[in-house]
Design an enzyme around this catalytic site. Sequence first.
Site, mmCIF file in Angstrom:
data_model
loop_
_atom_site.group_PDB
_atom_site.id
_atom_site.type_symbol
_atom_site.label_atom_id
_atom_site.label_comp_id
_atom_site.label_asym_id
_atom_site.label_seq_id
_atom_site.Cartn_x
_atom_site.Cartn_y
_atom_site.Cartn_z
ATOM 1 N N ASP A 86 0.855 -1.176 0.000
ATOM 2 C CA ASP A 86 0.000 0.000 0.000
ATOM 3 C C ASP A 86 0.895 1.231 0.000
ATOM 4 O OD1 ASP A 86 -2.473 1.375 0.123
ATOM 5 O OD2 ASP A 86 -2.217 1.652 2.283
ATOM 6 N N ASP A 90 -0.303 4.996 1.031
ATOM 7 C CA ASP A 90 -0.559 5.877 2.171
ATOM 8 C C ASP A 90 -0.499 5.089 3.479
ATOM 9 O OD1 ASP A 90 -1.104 8.409 0.814
ATOM 10 O OD2 ASP A 90 -2.831 7.368 -0.024
#
Length: 264
Positions: A13, A15
């Site tokens: 991922d 963020d």
Amino acid sequence: MAERKPIESWLTDMDGVLIHEGTPIPGADAFIKRLRDSGLPFLVLTNNSIYTARDLHARLKRMGLDVPVENIWTSALATAQFLDDQRPRGTAYVIGEAGLTTALHDIGYVLTDHEPDYVVLGETRTYSFEALTKAIRLINGGARFICTNPDETGPSAEGPLPATGSVAALITKATGKAPYFAGKPNPLMMRTGLNAIGAHSETSAMIGDRMDTDVLAGLEAGMQTFLVLTGLTTEADMDRYPFRPSTVVESIADLVDLVDLPMP
């Protein structure tokens, strides 16, 4: 319990794992460099559908993270792949930004508000009442409802903002039609991403900061999962879920040495 196979590809991922509010998380640059030096297939994923992969490449590079365009996978790209598989060269009414409209244009979709095959809802900072009303009427008229991701809120410097999942709930309430979500935690996003880099779930790992999207999606796709504690999920939060990640670490810096470099 069966022994885990060596990790031959990595999905992470963005963020909360690599960056936080526009600032790189310590160790992210070393992790990306290690991935690139290793030659292993990898992807940086985001449920945010606002930006194109090229936009994200430029934004990350300004922060010192050099991620090639082809190593970025967004919920907009996953949505476009899904629609191309379901109904090639179809039509859609889109609420969203360039990341989503570009992805749909690239697969040959026509964007229209005249009897579209789909209403596709993505992320935008400027949801308009007029656009939502149009979407509700088109869905009531027979268009199928697709949503890039189920995230209910998104981060901003001022605090949480309503995100795609919240707006989808409004449309569902008005139409009685629930959308199909293409992004995390739908393992579809993992599988389409793995296919894009020629990887297999049994030898892949997913790194995330959220139990309810990243870890769940990786788990359901059959991948090894790593939870970092630099984002939304804390150690105390983990006990609220009926599943657990394979491994919990403080940050992405703790995973650099797990990426195997090629033999000299």
